[in-house]
Design an enzyme around this catalytic site. Structure first.
Site, PDB file in Angstrom:
ATOM      1  N   GLY A   1       0.818  -1.196   0.000  1.00  0.00           N
ATOM      2  CA  GLY A   1       0.000   0.000   0.000  1.00  0.00           C
ATOM      3  C   GLY A   1       0.857   1.254   0.000  1.00  0.00           C
TER       4      GLY A   1
ATOM      5  CG  MET B   1       8.610   1.688   2.204  1.00  0.00           C
ATOM      6  SD  MET B   1       8.429   0.386   3.449  1.00  0.00           S
ATOM      7  CE  MET B   1       9.727   0.838   4.585  1.00  0.00           C
TER       8      MET B   1
ATOM      9  CG  HIS C   1      -0.030   2.855   8.727  1.00  0.00           C
ATOM     10  ND1 HIS C   1      -0.443   2.009   9.730  1.00  0.00           N
ATOM     11  CD2 HIS C   1       1.096   2.283   8.212  1.00  0.00           C
ATOM     12  CE1 HIS C   1       0.390   0.997   9.828  1.00  0.00           C
ATOM     13  NE2 HIS C   1       1.334   1.134   8.905  1.00  0.00           N
ATOM     14  CD  GLU C   2       2.856   3.618   5.183  1.00  0.00           C
ATOM     15  OE1 GLU C   2       4.030   3.445   5.589  1.00  0.00           O
ATOM     16  OE2 GLU C   2       2.033   2.691   5.115  1.00  0.00           O
TER      17      GLU C   2
ATOM     18  CD  GLU D   1       4.142  -2.117   9.447  1.00  0.00           C
ATOM     19  OE1 GLU D   1       3.117  -1.420   9.491  1.00  0.00           O
ATOM     20  OE2 GLU D   1       5.113  -1.823   8.715  1.00  0.00           O
TER      21      GLU D   1
END
Length: 877
Positions: free
Chosen positions: A267, A269, A303-304, A326
């Site tokens: 998705g 990085m 999130h990233e 994660e």
């Protein structure tokens, strides 16, 4: 492609590297077919390491051009060199020395999209988990932290040259080639290295941190798509502000860049300061993106970004600790989305994802603990267990010790371990210290595979006015773990009186609304009630368990109407639907027409019309369990055709009972004015589209969804109407007309065409096997592009129960052939496609044998990649 060697990596075998690399200098001279990479490594012997320890550097398919030690060319007779390894048998005797390694790589031929590759003419890297070793020889492991200085030299087609950290210098060489130098002052593991070079459009902005520093923000996309990156930029700025306010985390570089690429295995990085994204999680506007797309972009951008602290500043000691970055970061992005949108709706969506993806993993041959103890291929452990269940474990820590202590524990974690590569034990210890709680038993959530089951029984003593709750836990056996230890399971609960209001309930063993189940059997009693209360258990899904609760349907209907906990209210109705559907499956298989409780249909209509509930919540309440959900609850001897027939029968019953009321509610929630992607507007669209499907089922007429398709002014409504037409009226003139119109409108937009492929891949029934095979010849499909493969093939195998599980095995055979074809280019994607077979043992006998034969056929192939061989062999068991 790395062939399977059978090597197994074990947690207990971990030992630190004998050498460190405090500083790394990289120089790239980019060329499509032969990029030269020079790595200057400042090496240091780890204190205490043997003086005669060889230096072993990882590689993967590399060509070594030259090697120097301390500025002198090396006699390669003293070095063991293969494409996959470089060994200095007798390194210099001093504490420090330098290596200069020149390698050559071919980005154009790198179709595995790991290491340095090209996407739409642009250079890009993906180094997690072990892609850096495809660029240069290195200690490619997460506990070797290094500062990076990177010089990138491009050409006329690469005016944009990006890497990690801050821009130090930009200019042209004497022969007119553009170059840029970047420096990242924060030590990081090699998997966080990134490089992007090409010609892209830019969206610029800035963010002022809580200490007053200005940070330059950039999002890079294909030219012409810049307006579609506006929402991503907005989400980024909100993420940065939220992380300051909620976790006290400030960004630490002068710039933060995001690049969207069209060829990407994952998705996104979190490379330090230079996030690389699959473009589907960056690009959005009302014409091309659904409300789900907007929500995903918001969550994944966050999130990233959040990884900057939970993953980058503090990273994993080894890949067994993957959940440390994660699972923790998923928890953080869940909390962010809950604050940005509806917390109740977000929580239900999280649980549905967990049950759909992680529960089957825990119940099948691919089960593993949140922190695995062994692996053959680490790429196969980027799983729902590591991410989603890992997030639930963090959430439970907060539940067990309380929100204030949880924040103190996080603060201690950041303070103590900044700049380190750490373990799960380091993380848990912070919370134990600040709270004083013994978290030893709780830590089994990290170490033990399987989904615990909690049996719940209640007893009402009318004479004593005593209400007793009895709990019993068990964990089913999983591969390599037949005997399980008792878990610490925090169960949030409430007792509801006959007036529909919560009753204060404190007693021994139940405090602050939590029952801590630590023994195999526990009993909790409450007294002082005038009448029998109704139990609401595992509120908010406080623990990722399955519940076997003896509760009357009347009590569940009561909870569906009155529970103050939104998740438990949804859960009550969802359980009623599930029980009705399981009974109906038995009827279908027995040749009987399913019959449903009319009160259940009436309850659905009541909820649809309840204006005290937000529309998004009503949409979720009215959505029946999916076919895979029903199969999971049945557990064994699964007949997908019977499940579909039962589900359609219940949906039609509810639709016919409430057609007039559903029409009225749908009309009342029409949206006028400009499109807005906010949660409130998205909720109205969700409710209207759920009701549109019910109404199409009630009428049996395609005219309604066709009219909705033609009147749609946004992708959410257009895609929803098209799905109803294609799924409910397959082969009809109306469905064909809409599919053709959609293709004509969006045929040149690959991301939107992914939706077109997905909708057709999920048309129910065995005929879709031939449809998928035909669509693979469509000019918009490419077997080398992961997004195209996932949209058509992955969706068919994971989301089309009656098509993939065609009774004659055609779906399995088609899927196996595609897996083997994809593996030639991209073993990671092939391995993920193969996980669609993970629940094959739960099928009825004919399908089970057909799936086994296909898996066995793959397993006998010679020269399987390590990725695919690992999944297939574990799936076969």
């Amino acid at each position: 492609m790395v062939a399977d060697s059978g090597q197994v990596f074990r947690l207990e075998d971990y030992r630190p590297s004998d050498y460190l690399i405090p500083a790394t200098k990289l120089s790239f001279r980019l060329s499509p077919d032969r990029t030269k990479v020079v790595a200057e490594l400042s090496l240091q012997r780890r204190p205490g390491a043997p003086l005669d320890a060889p230096l072993v550097l990882d590689g993967d398919g590399l060509e070594l051009v030259s090697l120097e030690i301390d500025g002198k060319r090396t006699n390669l007779g003293d070095v063991e060199v293969t494409p996959d390894r470089l060994v200095l048998k007798n390194p210099p005797a001093g504490e420090r020395f330098t290596l200069r390694i020149e390698t050559a790589v071919n980005p154009d031929k790198n179709l595995a999209f790991s290491g340095l590759y090209r996407s739409s003419g642009n250079y890009c890297t993906q180094c997690e988990a072990e892609g850096f070793r495809r660029i240069t020889y290195f200690l490619d492991r997460p506990d070797v932290l290094s500062t990076y200085t990177v010089r990138v030299e491009g050409g006329a087609d690469t005016p944009l040259l990006l890497s990690n950290g801050n821009l130090v210098e930009r200019g042209e060489t004497k022969d007119g080639r553009p170059f840029a130098v970047w420096h990242d002052p924060h030590p990081k593991p090699s998997y966080l290295f990134a490089l992007v070079a090409g010609d892209l459009g830019t969206v610029k902005d800035e963010f002022t941190t809580m200490s007053g520093r200005k940070v330059e923000l950039g999002i890079y996309v294909e030219h012409g798509k810049e307006p579609r990156a506006a929402y991503a930029m907005d989400a980024l700025k909100r993420s940065m502000k939220w992380d300051e306010e909620v976790f006290g985390r400030e960004y630490d570089l002068e710039m933060f860049n995001i690049v969207a690429v069209s060829d990407f295995n994952m998705g996104a990085m979190e490379n330090k300061g230079l996030n690389v994204f699959n473009d589907k999680y960056v690009l959005a506007d009302e014409a091309t993106a659904t409300d789900v797309d907007y929500a995903n972009i918001e969550a994944i951008i966050a999130h990233e970004y959040f990884h900057n602290w939970t993953g980058n500043r503090i990273t994993c000691r080894d890949w067994f600790q993957l959940c440390l970055k994660e699972g923790l970061t998923v928890f953080r992005d869940h909390e962010f989305s809950a604050d940005m949108r509806s917390r109740a709706v977000k929580r239900i969506a999280e649980v549905r994802t967990l049950r759909a993806q992680q529960f089957p993993e825990d119940q099948g041959p691919l089960a593993h603990p949140v922190r695995p103890r062994r692996y053959r291929e680490i790429n196969n452990f980027y799983t729902a267990t590591v991410y989603e269940k890992g997030s639930e474990v963090v959430r439970m820590i907060r539940t067990v010790i309380g929100a204030p202590a949880f924040r103190k524990g996080m603060d201690l974690y950041f303070e103590r371990h900044d700049g380190q590569a750490v373990t799960i034990e380091d993380f848990v210890r912070c919370f134990a210290e600040v709270s004083g709680e013994d978290l030893t038993q709780f830590s089994l959530w990290y170490h033990q595979a399987g989904t615990p089951n909690v049996a719940v029984t209640t007893h009402w003593d009318a004479e004593q006015k005593r209400y007793t709750v009895e709990l019993e836990q068990s964990v089913p056996p999983t591969p390599s773990e037949s005997r399980k230890r008792l878990m610490h399971i925090p169960l949030a609960f409430g007792l509801i009186g006959q007036d529909g209001k919560d009753i204060a309930a404190e007693t021994a063993g139940a405090h602050d609304g939590i029952i801590h189940l630590r023994k195999r059997k526990q009993s909790v009693s409450f007294t002082g009630f005038a009448a029998r209360p109704v139990l609401s258990i595992n509120r908010g899904f406080s623990a990722p368990v399955t519940l076997a609760a003896e509760q009357a349907s009347s009590d569940r209907m009561f909870l569906a109407r009155h529970d103050s906990d939104a998740f438990s209210r949804w859960e009550a109705l969802n359980t009623l639907f599930t029980r009705a559907l399981i009974a109906a499956v038995g009827d279908v298989r027995g040749g009987r027409a399913p019959a449903f409780d009319p009160d259940l249909a009436a309850l659905a209509g009541e909820i649809a019309a309840d204006e005290t509930l937000e529309p998004a919540f009503r949409a979720l309440m009215l959505s029946l369990p999916g076919e895979a959900d029903i199969a999971r609850e049945i557990g064994t001897n699964i007949d997908p055709d019977a499940i579909r027939a039962a589900r359609e029968a219940l949906l039609a019953t509810i639709a016919r009972h409430n057609a007039a009321a559903f029409t009225k509610v749908r009309d009342a929630h029409a949206i006028r004015g400009d499109f807005r992607p906010d949660a409130a507007s998205a909720g109205k669209r969700a409710l209207r589209n759920v009701l549109l499907d019910y109404l199409a089922a009630a009428s049996g007429d395609a005219a309604g969804p066709l009219a909705a398709f033609e009147a749609a002014t946004n992708m959410t409504d257009r895609a929803a109407a098209l799905t109803i037409l294609a799924h409910r009226f397959p082969g009809s003139k109306q469905a064909g007309k809409a599919l053709s119109a959609f293709e004509k409108m969006f045929g040149d937009d690959a991301l939107v065409m992914d939706k077109w492929f997905q909708i057709q891949a999920t048309v129910p029934g065995e005929a879709t096997v031939a449809r998928v095979e035909a669509l693979m010849s469509h000019p918009g499909f490419s077997i080398s592009n992961p997004n195209r493969v996932r949209s058509l093939v992955g969706t068919f195998a994971s989301a089309n129960q009656t098509g993939f599980h065609a009774s004659d095995g055609r779906g399995y055979r088609l899927h196996a052939g595609i897996i083997l074809e994809v593996e030639k280019r991209n073993p990671q994607v092939a391995a993920r496609l193969a996980t669609a077979f993970r629940s094959w043992r739960s099928l009825e006998q004919v399908r089970r044998e057909a799936a086994r034969e296909v898996l066995a056929g793959i397993a006998t192939r010679k020269d399987l990649s390590r990725d695919l061989a690992d999944i297939v062999q574990r799936t076969l068991g």
